[in-house]
Design a protein around this motif. Structure first.
Motif, PDB file in Angstrom:
ATOM      1  N   TYR A 196      89.315  19.261 -35.654  1.00 16.55           N
ATOM      2  CA  TYR A 196      88.625  19.872 -36.787  1.00 16.55           C
ATOM      3  C   TYR A 196      89.102  19.349 -38.142  1.00 16.55           C
ATOM      4  CZ  TYR A 196      87.201  23.000 -33.075  1.00 16.55           C
ATOM      5  OH  TYR A 196      86.689  23.502 -31.902  1.00 16.55           O
ATOM      6  N   ASP A 197      90.282  18.752 -38.181  1.00 16.10           N
ATOM      7  CA  ASP A 197      90.833  18.233 -39.436  1.00 16.10           C
ATOM      8  C   ASP A 197      91.864  17.159 -39.109  1.00 16.10           C
ATOM      9  OD1 ASP A 197      91.790  17.751 -41.950  1.00 16.10           O
ATOM     10  OD2 ASP A 197      92.361  19.818 -42.404  1.00 16.10           O
ATOM     11  N   PRO A 198      91.402  15.995 -38.656  1.00 13.44           N
ATOM     12  CA  PRO A 198      92.328  14.964 -38.173  1.00 13.44           C
ATOM     13  C   PRO A 198      93.336  14.492 -39.216  1.00 13.44           C
ATOM     14  CG  PRO A 198      90.086  14.100 -38.351  1.00 13.44           C
ATOM     15  CD  PRO A 198      89.995  15.586 -38.486  1.00 13.44           C
ATOM     16  N   GLU A 199      92.938  14.395 -40.467  1.00 16.36           N
ATOM     17  CA  GLU A 199      93.857  13.892 -41.488  1.00 16.36           C
ATOM     18  C   GLU A 199      95.038  14.832 -41.689  1.00 16.36           C
ATOM     19  OE1 GLU A 199      91.851  12.963 -45.098  1.00 16.36           O
ATOM     20  OE2 GLU A 199      90.567  11.425 -44.192  1.00 16.36           O
ATOM     21  N   THR A 200      94.766  16.129 -41.756  1.00 14.68           N
ATOM     22  CA  THR A 200      95.860  17.103 -41.915  1.00 14.68           C
ATOM     23  C   THR A 200      96.802  17.034 -40.736  1.00 14.68           C
ATOM     24  OG1 THR A 200      94.631  18.629 -43.319  1.00 14.68           O
ATOM     25  CG2 THR A 200      96.412  19.575 -41.994  1.00 14.68           C
ATOM     26  N   TRP A 201      96.243  16.941 -39.536  1.00 13.93           N
ATOM     27  CA  TRP A 201      97.101  16.967 -38.358  1.00 13.93           C
ATOM     28  C   TRP A 201      97.889  15.685 -38.172  1.00 13.93           C
ATOM     29  CZ3 TRP A 201      99.044  20.900 -35.902  1.00 13.93           C
ATOM     30  CH2 TRP A 201      98.481  22.155 -36.181  1.00 13.93           C
ATOM     31  N   GLU A 202      97.388  14.588 -38.675  1.00 13.37           N
ATOM     32  CA  GLU A 202      98.190  13.364 -38.675  1.00 13.37           C
ATOM     33  C   GLU A 202      99.448  13.569 -39.513  1.00 13.37           C
ATOM     34  OE1 GLU A 202      96.076   9.935 -39.935  1.00 13.37           O
ATOM     35  OE2 GLU A 202      94.591  10.030 -38.323  1.00 13.37           O
ATOM     36  N   ARG A 203      99.308  14.255 -40.640  1.00 13.14           N
ATOM     37  CA  ARG A 203     100.449  14.504 -41.517  1.00 13.14           C
ATOM     38  C   ARG A 203     101.406  15.532 -40.912  1.00 13.14           C
ATOM     39  NH1 ARG A 203      97.599  15.858 -47.072  1.00 13.14           N
ATOM     40  NH2 ARG A 203      99.733  15.729 -47.905  1.00 13.14           N
ATOM     41  N   VAL A 204     100.866  16.554 -40.249  1.00 17.35           N
ATOM     42  CA  VAL A 204     101.726  17.535 -39.578  1.00 17.35           C
ATOM     43  C   VAL A 204     102.534  16.862 -38.472  1.00 17.35           C
ATOM     44  CG1 VAL A 204     101.733  19.572 -38.085  1.00 17.35           C
ATOM     45  CG2 VAL A 204     100.273  19.530 -40.120  1.00 17.35           C
ATOM     46  N   VAL A 205     101.874  16.057 -37.666  1.00 15.49           N
ATOM     47  CA  VAL A 205     102.556  15.345 -36.581  1.00 15.49           C
ATOM     48  C   VAL A 205     103.674  14.481 -37.134  1.00 15.49           C
ATOM     49  CG1 VAL A 205     102.250  13.454 -34.927  1.00 15.49           C
ATOM     50  CG2 VAL A 205     100.685  15.400 -34.898  1.00 15.49           C
ATOM     51  N   GLU A 206     103.453  13.860 -38.275  1.00 14.15           N
ATOM     52  CA  GLU A 206     104.461  12.995 -38.883  1.00 14.15           C
ATOM     53  C   GLU A 206     105.709  13.795 -39.263  1.00 14.15           C
ATOM     54  OE1 GLU A 206     106.177   9.450 -39.900  1.00 14.15           O
ATOM     55  OE2 GLU A 206     104.342   9.863 -38.771  1.00 14.15           O
ATOM     56  N   VAL A 207     105.558  15.032 -39.714  1.00 15.63           N
ATOM     57  CA  VAL A 207     106.713  15.876 -40.030  1.00 15.63           C
ATOM     58  C   VAL A 207     107.578  16.054 -38.785  1.00 15.63           C
ATOM     59  CG1 VAL A 207     107.474  18.190 -40.716  1.00 15.63           C
ATOM     60  CG2 VAL A 207     105.562  17.105 -41.905  1.00 15.63           C
ATOM     61  N   TYR A 208     106.943  16.363 -37.658  1.00 10.82           N
ATOM     62  CA  TYR A 208     107.692  16.539 -36.411  1.00 10.82           C
ATOM     63  C   TYR A 208     108.358  15.241 -35.973  1.00 10.82           C
ATOM     64  CZ  TYR A 208     106.037  21.293 -35.526  1.00 10.82           C
ATOM     65  OH  TYR A 208     105.811  22.641 -35.603  1.00 10.82           O
ATOM     66  N   ARG A 209     107.622  14.154 -36.058  1.00 13.11           N
ATOM     67  CA  ARG A 209     108.181  12.875 -35.593  1.00 13.11           C
ATOM     68  C   ARG A 209     109.362  12.435 -36.448  1.00 13.11           C
ATOM     69  NH1 ARG A 209     102.674   9.465 -33.999  1.00 13.11           N
ATOM     70  NH2 ARG A 209     102.244  10.613 -32.056  1.00 13.11           N
ATOM     71  N   LYS A 210     109.283  12.671 -37.743  1.00 14.51           N
ATOM     72  CA  LYS A 210     110.414  12.325 -38.609  1.00 14.51           C
ATOM     73  C   LYS A 210     111.644  13.152 -38.266  1.00 14.51           C
ATOM     74  CE  LYS A 210     107.988  10.494 -42.656  1.00 14.51           C
ATOM     75  NZ  LYS A 210     107.649  10.722 -44.089  1.00 14.51           N
TER      76      LYS A 210
END
Length: 266
Positions: A196-210
Motif C-alpha cells: 500500500y505504500d512501498p516507498e515508506t516501507w523501504e525506508r522502514v526496512v532500512e532502519v531495521y537493516r541498519k
C-alpha cells in the motif's frame, strides 16, 4: 523446560533488537535507549506502527482462540517476544485447560522474562526455548520434550517472517517446521507488507537493516506462498483487522498494512 546455551543471557545493548522495539511500540518498559531510538525512527516514517503492533497482538489472540475452540491442544509459538498479557497460553488454556504451549525467541531479554510464560494451568504445560527461527531443528527438538508430534500442533509465526530476508529462505524454514507436524495441524502467520505504500516501507526496512535485523516486507502473493499445500481457514488472506473481528473485543485499524492468515495441514 527452559533451554539456553552459553552466554544466552547476555543482552547486547549496542544495537536495537526487534523484540525490544516491538515492546516499545506496545508501550512496554523492557527496552533500551538504542531500541527506543530505532523505534522512534520507525514512528517518524510510519506513525501508525503502534497501532500495527496492537493490531498484530489482537490478531494473535483471535487466531489462538479460534484454534483452541476447534480443539487444538498444542501450540508452538516462535518469535514470542517479551511477555505481554494475555499471553498465548493464557488465551488457549482459558478455553482448553490442558493445552500445552512451547514458546521460542532469540532475544536474551525474553529469556529473562520466560518465567512469566511458564505459569501454566495445573492441567496444561508451558515451556520456553532460546532459539532463532533459522534454527528450526533445534526448536523442534526442544519442542518434542513438551509436545506430542503425533497429535495436531498449531504453529504460530506471528509478525516474524518479515524479519527473515529472502537469503535465509523463509519458505524453506516454514516447510521444515511444518514437515514433522501431524495432519490437522495449523499454521498462523501475520506479515507486514509494502503493497500500500512501498516507498515508506523501504525506508522502514532500512532502519531495521541498519540496526542489524534482516527485515523484508512482502506482497500478498509472497505471503500467500508460505501456505502452499495447506487448506485455508476462512477468510484466507486478509488484512489482520479483518480476520474474524467477531472473535475479540478489539481488532485494530482496518487499513493497517499487515496480512494475516491461518491454514490447516491436510
Amino acid at each position: 523446560m527452559t533451554e539456553a546455551g552459553p552466554g544466552a543471557d547476555r543482552i547486547d545493548t549496542s544495537k536495537p533488537h526487534s523484540a525490544r522495539m516491538y515492546d516499545y511500540f506496545l508501550g512496554g518498559k523492557d527496552n533500551y535507549p538504542v531500541d527506543s531510538a530505532a523505534a522512534e525512527q520507525v514512528i517518524s516514517l510510519f506513525p501508525a506502527v503502534r497501532d500495527m503492533a496492537r493490531t498484530n497482538r489482537w490478531f494473535m489472540h483471535r487466531a489462538s482462540r479460534l484454534l483452541a475452540e476447534r480443539g487444538v491442544r498444542q501450540f508452538l509459538d516462535i518469535g514470542t517476544g517479551i511477555p505481554t498479557e494475555p499471553n498465548l497460553h493464557q488465551i488457549v488454556q482459558g478455553i482448553v485447560p490442558d493445552a500445552r504451549v512451547v514458546y521460542a525467541d532469540n532475544d536474551p531479554i525474553v529469556l529473562r522474562h520466560a518465567e512469566a510464560l511458564l505459569h501454566s494451568t495445573p492441567e496444561g504445560k508451558t515451556a520456553y526455548v532460546q532459539g532463532d527461527v533459522r534454527e528450526s531443528g533445534k526448536i523442534l527438538a526442544a519442542a518434542r520434550e513438551t509436545l506430542d508430534f503425533a497429535e495436531p500442533i498449531a504453529l504460530s509465526l506471528v509478525a516474524l517472517l518479515h524479519l527473515v530476508a529472502d537469503e535465509d529462505e523463509p519458505g524453506r524454514i516454514v516447510r521444515e517446521l511444518l514437515e514433522p507436524l501431524a495432519p490437522g495441524s495449523y499454521l498462523t502467520l501475520s506479515h507486514a507488507t509494502g503493497d500500500y505504500d512501498p516507498e515508506t516501507w523501504e525506508r522502514v526496512v532500512e532502519v531495521y537493516r541498519k540496526g542489524g535485523t534482516s527485515a523484508q516486507v512482502r506482497s500478498r502473493g509472497e505471503f500467500s506462498g508460505f501456505f502452499t499445500g495447506l487448506e485455508w481457514v476462512d477468510p484466507g488472506v486478509v488484512l489482520a483487522a479483518q480476520w474474524h473481528p467477531e472473535l475479540g473485543d478489539r481488532h485494530g485499524g482496518e487499513e493497517i498494512p499487515l496480512y494475516a492468515g491461518v491454514a490447516r495441514k491436510p
